[in-house]
Scaffold this active site. Structure first.
Site, short mmCIF file in Angstrom:
data_model
loop_
_atom_site.label_atom_id
_atom_site.label_comp_id
_atom_site.label_asym_id
_atom_site.label_seq_id
_atom_site.Cartn_x
_atom_site.Cartn_y
_atom_site.Cartn_z
N SER A 87 0.83 -1.20 0.00
CA SER A 87 0.00 0.00 0.00
C SER A 87 0.86 1.24 0.00
O SER A 87 1.97 1.25 0.56
CB SER A 87 -0.90 0.00 1.24
OG SER A 87 -1.54 1.25 1.41
N TYR A 95 -1.77 -0.73 10.05
CA TYR A 95 -1.84 -1.09 8.63
C TYR A 95 -0.57 -0.63 7.91
O TYR A 95 0.03 -1.40 7.14
CB TYR A 95 -3.06 -0.44 8.00
CG TYR A 95 -3.25 -0.77 6.54
CD1 TYR A 95 -3.75 -2.01 6.15
CD2 TYR A 95 -2.93 0.15 5.54
CE1 TYR A 95 -3.92 -2.32 4.80
CE2 TYR A 95 -3.09 -0.16 4.21
CZ TYR A 95 -3.59 -1.38 3.84
OH TYR A 95 -3.75 -1.69 2.51
#
Length: 257
Positions: free
Chosen positions: A151, A164
């Site tokens: 990501s 995350y």
């Protein structure tokens, strides 16, 4: 001549029954690859199996697999080899969005759950896939491709997303280590750092978040799922054989804005 024909290539896609994983699987299916979907939801697995089976000429299977459980990974790997005979490509795509906790609110449970799925899960999938690839290389059939879904948050700051971001930064490190360690077997490893795509997860977010993101992205739009089809085919094909150890943003320029 179709220079991106994947006939005879066998690929695993974890979390491939929806979202980005299913979009990439569509491209592989259209290119003729054999595909094994490893994912948790039986209903979504069945729907993905039906859709992908109608798109190409390759074999498609869907297996129940929880990537935090090594025994489940081992069973899925054995079943994949029993049906497809080999694995040439692995997209470690399964992941969760994180606990959504600010740093002062971090809980061990939330942190460990995110890391367990996003980082430990990818590493354990790679463990079992690479054992097969290395054994094949030692028998004179070298090669293999590892591609992980990372990501843009692994290289950018975002509020309430430390777990995350850390989990995805960790798979970037895993990618570089794997590329270096496995190069002797002609196995490549790369990470795709995705930006903002509309998925089931983002659909549950405040609509203002999508509007805010669209204004930050230089191309002024979210990523298109159709574009992921060709991206997956490229990284699964021999045309990406000289690309390894890379963490490539796929984000419309978000990471440079």
């Amino acid at each position: 001549m179709n220079i991106f024909d994947l006939t005879g290539t066998a690929a695993i896609i974890t979390g491939g029954n929806g979202g980005l994983g299913l979009a990439m699987a569509r491209g592989l299916a259209k290119a003729g690859a054999d595909i094994a979907i490893w994912a948790r939801n039986p209903r979504k697995n069945a729907a993905a199996l039906e859709e992908l089976g109608a798109l190409g000429t390759g074999r498609v299977i869907a297996l129940a697999c929880e990537v935090t459980e090594e025994a489940a990974i081992a069973r899925a790997m054995a079943a994949t080899l029993d049906t497809l005979g080999r694995v040439d490509v692995c997209f470690a795509n399964a992941g969760i969005p994180g606990a959504g906790q600010a740093i002062p609110e971090i809980t061990p449970e939330g942190w460990d759950n995110t890391m367990g799925v996003n980082t430990r899960g990818a590493a354990l999938v790679y463990k079992h896939v690479t054992r097969h690839m290395i054994a094949r290389a030692q028998d004179g059939d070298a090669g293999g491709k590892l591609i992980v879904t990372s990501s843009g948050q692994s290289i950018m700051g975002v509020n309430r997303s430390s777990d995350y971001a850390a989990s995805k930064a960790a798979v970037n490190g895993l990618t570089r280590a794997a590329a270096f360690e496995l190069a002797r077997y002609q196995i490549t490893a790369n990470a795709l750092l995705f930006g903002f795509y509309e998925t089931d997860i983002t659909a549950r977010a405040d609509p203002r978040f999508g509007e805010w993101m669209a204004k930050r992205i230089p191309l002024r739009r979210p990523g298109d799922h159709a574009g992921l089809e060709g991206l997956a085919v490229f990284f699964a094909s021999p045309h990406s054989d000289y690309i390894t150890g890379q963490c490539l943003p796929v984000d419309g320029g978000l990471s440079i804005s």
